[in-house]
Design an enzyme around this catalytic site. Structure first.
Site, PDB file in Angstrom:
ATOM      1  N   SER A   1      15.331  25.746 -60.439  1.00 39.99           N
ATOM      2  CA  SER A   1      15.526  24.420 -59.841  1.00 39.99           C
ATOM      3  C   SER A   1      14.276  23.552 -59.763  1.00 39.99           C
ATOM      4  O   SER A   1      14.390  22.342 -59.532  1.00 39.99           O
ATOM      5  CB  SER A   1      16.119  24.577 -58.440  1.00 39.99           C
ATOM      6  OG  SER A   1      15.228  25.300 -57.612  1.00 39.99           O
ATOM      7  N   THR A   2      13.100  24.146 -59.885  1.00 36.47           N
ATOM      8  CA  THR A   2      11.865  23.354 -59.805  1.00 36.47           C
ATOM      9  C   THR A   2      10.843  23.959 -60.772  1.00 36.47           C
ATOM     10  O   THR A   2      11.066  25.035 -61.326  1.00 36.47           O
ATOM     11  CB  THR A   2      11.258  23.382 -58.371  1.00 36.47           C
ATOM     12  OG1 THR A   2      11.080  24.739 -57.980  1.00 36.47           O
ATOM     13  CG2 THR A   2      12.123  22.676 -57.349  1.00 36.47           C
TER      14      THR A   2
ATOM     15  N   TYR B   1       8.309  25.496 -63.370  1.00 35.21           N
ATOM     16  CA  TYR B   1       8.441  26.032 -64.724  1.00 35.21           C
ATOM     17  C   TYR B   1       9.870  26.447 -65.069  1.00 35.21           C
ATOM     18  O   TYR B   1      10.283  26.367 -66.221  1.00 35.21           O
ATOM     19  CB  TYR B   1       7.478  27.212 -64.919  1.00 35.21           C
ATOM     20  CG  TYR B   1       6.083  26.753 -65.255  1.00 35.21           C
ATOM     21  CD1 TYR B   1       5.850  25.981 -66.379  1.00 35.21           C
ATOM     22  CD2 TYR B   1       4.998  27.090 -64.453  1.00 35.21           C
ATOM     23  CE1 TYR B   1       4.570  25.539 -66.704  1.00 35.21           C
ATOM     24  CE2 TYR B   1       3.716  26.652 -64.766  1.00 35.21           C
ATOM     25  CZ  TYR B   1       3.511  25.879 -65.895  1.00 35.21           C
ATOM     26  OH  TYR B   1       2.253  25.438 -66.213  1.00 35.21           O
TER      27      TYR B   1
ATOM     28  N   ASP C   1      20.334  34.232 -53.167  1.00 34.14           N
ATOM     29  CA  ASP C   1      19.136  35.058 -53.246  1.00 34.14           C
ATOM     30  C   ASP C   1      19.138  35.913 -54.516  1.00 34.14           C
ATOM     31  O   ASP C   1      19.855  36.906 -54.616  1.00 34.14           O
ATOM     32  CB  ASP C   1      19.073  35.940 -51.995  1.00 34.14           C
ATOM     33  CG  ASP C   1      17.831  36.817 -51.990  1.00 34.14           C
ATOM     34  OD1 ASP C   1      16.957  36.619 -52.855  1.00 34.14           O
ATOM     35  OD2 ASP C   1      17.765  37.704 -51.127  1.00 34.14           O
TER      36      ASP C   1
ATOM     37  N   ALA D   1       9.516  32.111 -57.707  1.00 35.76           N
ATOM     38  CA  ALA D   1       8.286  32.159 -56.900  1.00 35.76           C
ATOM     39  C   ALA D   1       8.755  32.081 -55.453  1.00 35.76           C
ATOM     40  O   ALA D   1       9.409  31.120 -55.063  1.00 35.76           O
ATOM     41  CB  ALA D   1       7.370  30.995 -57.231  1.00 35.76           C
TER      42      ALA D   1
ATOM     43  N   TYR E   1      -0.319  33.814 -64.566  1.00 35.21           N
ATOM     44  CA  TYR E   1      -1.462  32.900 -64.546  1.00 35.21           C
ATOM     45  C   TYR E   1      -2.741  33.720 -64.546  1.00 35.21           C
ATOM     46  O   TYR E   1      -2.777  34.811 -63.978  1.00 35.21           O
ATOM     47  CB  TYR E   1      -1.396  31.999 -63.302  1.00 35.21           C
ATOM     48  CG  TYR E   1      -2.508  30.991 -63.264  1.00 35.21           C
ATOM     49  CD1 TYR E   1      -2.602  30.006 -64.248  1.00 35.21           C
ATOM     50  CD2 TYR E   1      -3.496  31.041 -62.279  1.00 35.21           C
ATOM     51  CE1 TYR E   1      -3.643  29.102 -64.249  1.00 35.21           C
ATOM     52  CE2 TYR E   1      -4.536  30.130 -62.273  1.00 35.21           C
ATOM     53  CZ  TYR E   1      -4.605  29.160 -63.259  1.00 35.21           C
ATOM     54  OH  TYR E   1      -5.647  28.258 -63.264  1.00 35.21           O
TER      55      TYR E   1
ATOM     56  N   TYR F   1      -7.183  34.623 -56.707  1.00 34.66           N
ATOM     57  CA  TYR F   1      -5.945  34.646 -57.494  1.00 34.66           C
ATOM     58  C   TYR F   1      -5.853  35.909 -58.351  1.00 34.66           C
ATOM     59  O   TYR F   1      -5.227  36.891 -57.964  1.00 34.66           O
ATOM     60  CB  TYR F   1      -5.789  33.358 -58.346  1.00 34.66           C
ATOM     61  CG  TYR F   1      -4.382  33.253 -58.860  1.00 34.66           C
ATOM     62  CD1 TYR F   1      -3.427  32.483 -58.212  1.00 34.66           C
ATOM     63  CD2 TYR F   1      -3.973  34.012 -59.968  1.00 34.66           C
ATOM     64  CE1 TYR F   1      -2.111  32.467 -58.648  1.00 34.66           C
ATOM     65  CE2 TYR F   1      -2.650  33.999 -60.406  1.00 34.66           C
ATOM     66  CZ  TYR F   1      -1.741  33.223 -59.745  1.00 34.66           C
ATOM     67  OH  TYR F   1      -0.436  33.212 -60.166  1.00 34.66           O
TER      68      TYR F   1
ATOM     69  N   LYS G   1       0.808  40.031 -60.591  1.00 37.78           N
ATOM     70  CA  LYS G   1       0.901  39.600 -61.993  1.00 37.78           C
ATOM     71  C   LYS G   1       0.588  40.763 -62.941  1.00 37.78           C
ATOM     72  O   LYS G   1       1.184  40.863 -64.009  1.00 37.78           O
ATOM     73  CB  LYS G   1      -0.036  38.415 -62.251  1.00 37.78           C
ATOM     74  CG  LYS G   1       0.381  37.122 -61.533  1.00 37.78           C
ATOM     75  CD  LYS G   1       1.798  36.681 -61.877  1.00 37.78           C
ATOM     76  CE  LYS G   1       2.196  35.363 -61.262  1.00 37.78           C
ATOM     77  NZ  LYS G   1       3.635  35.081 -61.368  1.00 37.78           N
TER      78      LYS G   1
ATOM     79  N   THR H   1       2.835  22.506 -58.367  1.00 41.28           N
ATOM     80  CA  THR H   1       4.231  22.839 -58.049  1.00 41.28           C
ATOM     81  C   THR H   1       4.250  23.188 -56.565  1.00 41.28           C
ATOM     82  O   THR H   1       3.197  23.295 -55.925  1.00 41.28           O
ATOM     83  CB  THR H   1       4.768  24.052 -58.847  1.00 41.28           C
ATOM     84  OG1 THR H   1       4.054  25.209 -58.459  1.00 41.28           O
ATOM     85  CG2 THR H   1       4.687  23.870 -60.347  1.00 41.28           C
TER      86      THR H   1
HETATM   87  P1  NAD Z   1       8.397  26.768 -58.018  1.00 39.94           P
HETATM   88  O1  NAD Z   1       8.163  26.987 -56.567  1.00 39.94           O
HETATM   89  O2  NAD Z   1       8.358  25.375 -58.536  1.00 39.94           O
HETATM   90  O3  NAD Z   1       9.832  27.385 -58.449  1.00 39.94           O
HETATM   91  C1  NAD Z   1      10.311  28.582 -57.931  1.00 39.94           C
HETATM   92  C2  NAD Z   1      11.795  28.729 -58.223  1.00 39.94           C
HETATM   93  O4  NAD Z   1      12.212  29.993 -57.664  1.00 39.94           O
HETATM   94  C3  NAD Z   1      12.698  27.658 -57.586  1.00 39.94           C
HETATM   95  O5  NAD Z   1      13.750  27.351 -58.482  1.00 39.94           O
HETATM   96  C4  NAD Z   1      13.304  28.386 -56.376  1.00 39.94           C
HETATM   97  O6  NAD Z   1      14.603  27.920 -55.995  1.00 39.94           O
HETATM   98  C5  NAD Z   1      13.414  29.781 -56.933  1.00 39.94           C
HETATM   99  N1  NAD Z   1      13.508  30.805 -55.889  1.00 39.94           N
HETATM  100  C6  NAD Z   1      12.633  31.121 -54.914  1.00 39.94           C
HETATM  101  N2  NAD Z   1      13.110  32.155 -54.170  1.00 39.94           N
HETATM  102  C7  NAD Z   1      14.306  32.503 -54.716  1.00 39.94           C
HETATM  103  C8  NAD Z   1      15.289  33.481 -54.408  1.00 39.94           C
HETATM  104  N3  NAD Z   1      15.129  34.333 -53.408  1.00 39.94           N
HETATM  105  N4  NAD Z   1      16.396  33.500 -55.159  1.00 39.94           N
HETATM  106  C9  NAD Z   1      16.610  32.632 -56.197  1.00 39.94           C
HETATM  107  N5  NAD Z   1      15.700  31.712 -56.553  1.00 39.94           N
HETATM  108  C10 NAD Z   1      14.571  31.650 -55.815  1.00 39.94           C
HETATM  109  O7  NAD Z   1       7.366  27.724 -58.758  1.00 39.94           O
HETATM  110  P2  NAD Z   1       6.554  27.632 -60.141  1.00 39.94           P
HETATM  111  O8  NAD Z   1       5.173  27.194 -59.827  1.00 39.94           O
HETATM  112  O9  NAD Z   1       7.340  26.969 -61.200  1.00 39.94           O
HETATM  113  O10 NAD Z   1       6.433  29.207 -60.463  1.00 39.94           O
HETATM  114  C11 NAD Z   1       7.307  29.898 -61.330  1.00 39.94           C
HETATM  115  C12 NAD Z   1       6.535  31.023 -61.982  1.00 39.94           C
HETATM  116  O11 NAD Z   1       5.476  30.472 -62.775  1.00 39.94           O
HETATM  117  C13 NAD Z   1       5.861  31.979 -60.984  1.00 39.94           C
HETATM  118  O12 NAD Z   1       5.907  33.286 -61.472  1.00 39.94           O
HETATM  119  C14 NAD Z   1       4.431  31.475 -60.960  1.00 39.94           C
HETATM  120  O13 NAD Z   1       3.502  32.459 -60.551  1.00 39.94           O
HETATM  121  C15 NAD Z   1       4.265  31.111 -62.429  1.00 39.94           C
HETATM  122  N6  NAD Z   1       3.133  30.210 -62.731  1.00 39.94           N
HETATM  123  C16 NAD Z   1       2.903  29.083 -62.005  1.00 39.94           C
HETATM  124  C17 NAD Z   1       1.796  28.290 -62.308  1.00 39.94           C
HETATM  125  C18 NAD Z   1       1.489  27.030 -61.517  1.00 39.94           C
HETATM  126  O14 NAD Z   1       0.373  26.534 -61.580  1.00 39.94           O
HETATM  127  N7  NAD Z   1       2.438  26.489 -60.793  1.00 39.94           N
HETATM  128  C19 NAD Z   1       0.949  28.625 -63.373  1.00 39.94           C
HETATM  129  C20 NAD Z   1       1.244  29.755 -64.138  1.00 39.94           C
HETATM  130  C21 NAD Z   1       2.336  30.544 -63.798  1.00 39.94           C
END
Ligand code: NAD
Length: 396
Positions: free
Chosen positions: A49-50, A52, A110, A139, A224, A234, A243, A274
């Site tokens: 939903s948000t 990546y 969930d 996340a 990451y 991190y 990770k 994010t």
């Molecule tokens: P985000 O917070 O934007 O998105 C998280 C998503 O997980 C949302 O859709 C949320 O609804 C869902 N979610 C959370 N708890 C849940 C649950 N219990 N059941 C179902 N859905 C659930 O996060 P993001 O930053 O896009 O991170 C996604 C991945 O990318 C993570 O593994 C993060 O470590 C990785 N990542 C992020 C970055 C960054 O800079 N943001 C960089 C590299 C990697």
């Protein structure tokens, strides 16, 4: 009602439906402006939903023409409380996907639970038959284990020693020094349980056990690495341990899937604004400096540009998919370029409260943060009366 941003700490407790819809439309327009991808046809995105996950779903649907199922944890509006941004994003995605003639479904709940996995499998079986892509992009700060019932909380802390560095309050521009105490062993264990690979593995086991994973299916989760400045908090801290576990899971899953032509990867993505990354100490200041350098060098990417590049040039690009020495896909390559990192670290040493807006793109960071919730978005009338209650079509 008129919806304004309301912040508490690093989170925004309101979201704007029209702004979120505009942000999703912008991502779809970007993907449509690029060459189509010969990629997945039926995709499951967990954490859709948000950030990546949302961008992955958009690239699968609008770049590769895939039918998609999105699983996520978001809340609808209730009385005067707006829905969460992910709810509005998904409503906009579902509408656009239907208009484009793609099948798409949402499951809200969930992802860590057996119940949501079973519900998703039933839906795949009746609507898709099988899926050929599984993106795992959850996340979360907490996870309840489906077998033991234990609830784990993740923390972002260094391991072994206290970590001290600069950080910024991105609402005020105040640069201060923050010290984060090292994690206990139990905090490391709990963070790995939330953000490591166990749940991803459980999803793949469940899907494959139910026969709904297509032969040759691809699965990907996100990781990451980042620069020296953030390593202690991190990559070498609690989240880094998680990770490491996620990356080890990818190698195991790859061995399991490859006899059937399948592939499992971790993709190391770029640092981006994010909801999750804004909660990590030091990281927002690093991102603000990074954005300044990458924008000046014309290398800047957001979630959608990163995910388009991941799909078109890595997962579904030249075969075999290029990976690093640890088997990881890298789309953080531009962030980690030595000229970029040298410039960021030069800025990092010089940044103070007085010069933060000159030496970093903190204004860009702040604006992107509000855009995550549908605010500060061009083409949206924030004085207009809007109904916060928005239905998600195809919600199962
Ligand atoms: P985000 O917070 O934007 O998105 C998280 C998503 O997980 C949302 O859709 C949320 O609804 C869902 N979610 C959370 N708890 C849940 C649950 N219990 N059941 C179902 N859905 C659930 O996060 P993001 O930053 O896009 O991170 C996604 C991945 O990318 C993570 O593994 C993060 O470590 C990785 N990542 C992020 C970055 C960054 O800079 N943001 C960089 C590299 C990697």
């Amino acid at each position: 009602m008129i919806i304004q941003p309301k912040t508490r700490g690093f989170i925004c407790t309101t979201a704007h439906p029209a702004g979120c819809a505009r942000q999703v439309a912008r991502q779809i327009e970007y993907v449509r402006s690029k060459p189509p991808i010969s990629g997945p046809k039926k995709a499951l995105v967990v954490g859709a939903s948000t950030g990546y996950g949302l961008a992955s779903r958009i690239v699968a649907a609008f770049g590769a023409g895939a039918d998609t199922i999105g699983v996520y944890f978001d809340k609808p509006a209730e009385g005067a409380r707006t829905a969460t941004a992910g709810w509005y994003n998904s409503a906009a995605f579902e509408r656009a996907a239907s208009e484009a003639g793609r099948k798409s479904f949402s499951i809200v709940g969930d992802a860590f639970s057996d119940e949501i996995k079973a519900k998703t499998i039933d839906l795949i079986r009746t609507e898709f038959g099988q899926v050929d892509l599984v993106v795992y992009s959850v996340a979360s700060p907490r996870r309840t284990h489906p077998k033991t019932g234990e609830t784990f909380s993740s923390v972002i802390k260094p391991i072994g020693e206290t970590y001290t560095n600069k950080t910024v309050n991105f609402h005020t521009g105040e640069v201060t020094t923050v010290s984060v105490e090292p994690a206990t062993e139990d905090e490391v264990r709990q963070t790995v349980a939330v953000m490591g690979g166990e749940d991803w593995q459980m999803w793949i086991d469940a899907l494959s056990g139910a026969g709904v994973l297509a032969p040759g299916a691809v699965t990907v989760a996100y990781s990451y690495i980042g620069p020296e400045i953030t390593h202690a908090v991190y990559r070498e801290g609690t989240i880094g341990r998680a990770k490491d576990d996620l990356e080890a899971t990818a190698l195991r899953l790859n061995e399991r899937l490859s006899p059937n032509g399948g592939r499992a990867y971790v993709s190391v993505n770029k640092a981006l604004v994010t909801q999750s990354s804004s909660a990590i100490p030091v990281v927002p200041l690093y991102i603000a400096a990074l954005y300044k350098v990458m924008k000046e060098k014309n290398l800047h990417e957001g979630c959608i540009e990163q995910m388009y590049r991941l799909f078109s040039e890595r997962l579904y690009g030249p075969s075999p998919t290029p990976v690093d020495e640890k088997g990881r896909v890298r789309v953080d390559d531009w962030e980690m370029r030595s000229d970029v990192q040298e410039e960021v670290s030069r800025l990092w040493s010089a940044i103070t409260t007085e010069n933060i807006y000159e030496l970093s793109d903190l204004e860009g960071y702040r604006q992107e943060f509000f855009q995550l919730f549908g605010f500060e978005t061009d083409g949206v009338d924030y004085e207009a009366d809007v109904d916060p209650a928005v239905d998600i079509p195809n919600l199962r």
